[in-house]
Motif scaffolding. Structure first.
Motif, PDB file in Angstrom:
ATOM      1  N   TYR A   1      42.789  39.889  36.109  1.00  0.00           N
ATOM      2  CA  TYR A   1      43.788  39.499  37.113  1.00  0.00           C
ATOM      3  C   TYR A   1      45.203  39.747  36.588  1.00  0.00           C
ATOM      4  O   TYR A   1      46.046  40.317  37.290  1.00  0.00           O
ATOM      5  CB  TYR A   1      43.601  38.023  37.459  1.00  0.00           C
ATOM      6  CG  TYR A   1      44.543  37.512  38.532  1.00  0.00           C
ATOM      7  CD1 TYR A   1      44.152  37.476  39.864  1.00  0.00           C
ATOM      8  CD2 TYR A   1      45.823  37.075  38.206  1.00  0.00           C
ATOM      9  CE1 TYR A   1      45.015  37.022  40.854  1.00  0.00           C
ATOM     10  CE2 TYR A   1      46.694  36.623  39.185  1.00  0.00           C
ATOM     11  CZ  TYR A   1      46.283  36.594  40.504  1.00  0.00           C
ATOM     12  OH  TYR A   1      47.149  36.150  41.474  1.00  0.00           O
TER      13      TYR A   1
ATOM     14  N   LYS B   1      48.089  42.453  38.050  1.00  0.00           N
ATOM     15  CA  LYS B   1      49.040  41.729  38.897  1.00  0.00           C
ATOM     16  C   LYS B   1      50.164  42.614  39.462  1.00  0.00           C
ATOM     17  O   LYS B   1      50.546  42.460  40.634  1.00  0.00           O
ATOM     18  CB  LYS B   1      49.638  40.542  38.139  1.00  0.00           C
ATOM     19  CG  LYS B   1      50.488  39.626  39.029  1.00  0.00           C
ATOM     20  CD  LYS B   1      50.849  38.328  38.325  1.00  0.00           C
ATOM     21  CE  LYS B   1      51.744  37.459  39.181  1.00  0.00           C
ATOM     22  NZ  LYS B   1      51.140  37.097  40.486  1.00  0.00           N
TER      23      LYS B   1
ATOM     24  N   ARG C   1      44.380  33.503  41.144  1.00  0.00           N
ATOM     25  CA  ARG C   1      43.900  33.648  39.761  1.00  0.00           C
ATOM     26  C   ARG C   1      42.820  32.610  39.468  1.00  0.00           C
ATOM     27  O   ARG C   1      41.742  32.932  38.946  1.00  0.00           O
ATOM     28  CB  ARG C   1      45.067  33.499  38.787  1.00  0.00           C
ATOM     29  CG  ARG C   1      44.721  33.746  37.320  1.00  0.00           C
ATOM     30  CD  ARG C   1      45.995  33.602  36.479  1.00  0.00           C
ATOM     31  NE  ARG C   1      45.820  34.065  35.113  1.00  0.00           N
ATOM     32  CZ  ARG C   1      45.435  33.286  34.102  1.00  0.00           C
ATOM     33  NH1 ARG C   1      45.156  31.997  34.318  1.00  0.00           N
ATOM     34  NH2 ARG C   1      45.316  33.778  32.879  1.00  0.00           N
TER      35      ARG C   1
END
Length: 489
Positions: A340, A344, A354
């Motif tokens: 994640y 991003k 998240r």
């Protein structure tokens, strides 16, 4: 604390029982919930508050059945509390003594402030919000707890209840008198000198029944009462229709169930008056109340009635019950965070996603535990109902869909149509699907490899130790979100 605990709540209108099983230090799950509408306070407000013989007998027989269930489930601890009807009744001791002598069960009559406090404890731990006032409408009283930043500031009980209002006002068609009585009592809330939040957490059978009616009217896609929220402004007209219904047929046409015909008008009248007088903008429905509050005060007595920071009882309970390998769960969780964070700049998702990705990654194997084939679909159905507490409806729906589409292909807009009002845009769910699929692919052989992720422009470079053919081929088959390329180093 006992592994299996029974909590019984004797209310003015209904008697309820929950049996809860502890799975680890702070985690638990519900194994039985039973309700009996014994109406123990029936006739009492017309007779000096005294409990009447027939309602007491109904309560006696129901308690006997409750205890049979509790014993069959091997409960080792029983806590029984009684609220408004018994604390108001001059002859309550007669009933309490009979129960103790015949069943060996001690009934603890709690005062109104304690009843409100228990509701506040349940909501502050099991509802995903920080600032609100709980409103718990019962047969004889209504309780309020003011919660700010997750902490209870004040708790109070007022003698406003559905059975009380029915016997004192509605049976005499004195609606004007009922309104004045409620407003006079509500003045005590303003005397507390506490800022009243614009959000109310609704507790109790009447409020839950109203929420179910509103959900049905609005064709809400998720059949879960706990955590359901709605705008007061949008529903005032429907509440008016219930209050002004002339016949049971009218109530039925408005979505009211038969077992609520007797007190739904009074409950709706009380709730609507409270919402308007307190200027409440949003209602969140709680499936947890006094019973869960009693249990949590016992479970969390060493932590000041609060779960530890960043602790989610629903997630922990599922991990315990399905005996998910802790090392694999921890790996999938940490690897989800790494993926994640690396992506991003491309996915640009809100930070709440998240944590949802981490939870989905930890819980995805539940489907295989239920049945290996169609494991993602199995997990989807279970997660929608299994994440009982401390999750917004949108969050549990996102987690369930993330797990369902944790496969090579990404979800389409039509795949998400049923729950679209609770889901983010399709492109966001494609990112969630891809990230969990990549997470599972790199650990396909469950070896928990060390992986490094680096985003170079629009290419995610994956450095994977001991790269195997199976893992490499599975990663290569993944459908990618737009603008993303993969390079396996």
């Amino acid at each position: 604390m006992a592994k299996i605990t029974t909590i019984i709540d004797i209310g003015s209108n209904s008697m309820r029982m929950v049996v809860l099983e502890k799975s680890s230090r702070f985690a638990f799950n519900l194994i039985n919930e039973t309700k009996s509408r014994v109406k123990i306070s029936e006739g009492c407000y017309e007779n000096g508050g005294n409990l009447q013989e027939i309602p007491m007998q109904r309560a006696y027989e129901s308690l006997k059945s409750f205890l049979n269930i509790s014993n069959s489930l091997k409960s080792r601890k029983i806590i029984c509390v009684a609220t408004s009807a018994l604390r108001d009744a001059p002859n309550a001791k007669t009933f309490i003594t009979r129960i103790r002598n015949d069943f060996g069960l001690n009934i603890k009559v709690i005062d109104g402030e304690k009843e409100a406090f228990y509701g506040g404890i349940a909501a502050s731990n099991l509802i995903h919000d920080d600032d609100f006032v709980t409103v718990d409408i019962g047969g004889g009283s209504t309780e309020f707890s003011f919660v700010r930043n997750g902490a209870i500031l004040k708790s109070i009980s007022l003698n406003i209840g559905t059975v009380r209002m029915k016997e004192l006002y509605f049976n005499k068609n004195d609606i004007k008198g009922a309104k004045k009585y409620i407003l006079d009592n509500l003045k005590e809330l303003f005397d507390l000198n506490t800022n009243i939040p614009s959000v109310a957490v609704g507790i109790g059978g009447s409020i839950r029944a109203l929420s179910k009616i509103i959900m049905q009217k609005n064709e809400y896609p998720l059949d879960i009462i706990h955590g359901y929220k709605y705008s007061v402004e949008n529903e005032l007209n429907h509440l008016d229709l219930i209050v002004n219904a002339k016949t049971n047929k009218d109530l039925k046409n408005l979505g009211v169930k038969k077992d609520r015909f007797d007190t739904i008008k009074e409950g709706t009248f009380i709730f609507k008056t409270i919402l308007e007088e307190l200027s409440i903008k949003k209602v969140i429905t709680s499936g947890a109340g006094v019973r869960e509050g009693v249990y949590l005060c016992d479970l969390l007595r060493s932590t000041k009635n609060k779960f530890p920071a960043n602790y989610n009882v629903s997630v922990r309970s599922l991990l315990d019950r399905f005996q998910i390998d802790q090392r694999q769960s921890a790996y999938f969780g940490s690897n989800a965070a790494k993926i994640y964070d690396a992506l991003k700049p491309l996915h640009k998702l809100d930070d709440k996603f998240r944590q949802l990705l981490i939870i989905a990654s930890k819980l995805h194997t539940i489907g295989s535990s239920l049945n290996f084939y169609k494991s993602n679909d199995n997990a989807f159905d279970f997660i929608l109902n299994g994440l009982n507490y401390d999750f917004q409806h949108s969050s549990r729906v996102i987690i369930a869909h993330t797990i369902k589409y944790s496969k090579k292909s990404l979800p389409s807009k039509s795949d998400l149509e049923t729950f679209k009002e609770l889901l983010p845009k399709t492109s966001d769910m494609k990112w969630m699907s891809f990230m969990i699929a990549l997470n599972l692919a790199v650990n396909e052989d469950l070896s928990r490899p060390n992986v490094e992720y680096q985003l170079d422009d629009e290419t995610l470079k994956i450095k994977l130790e001991n790269k195997s053919f199976m893992i490499a081929s599975n990663i290569d088959k993944l459908e990618l979100p737009k603008s993303l390329n993969l390079e396996l180093l």
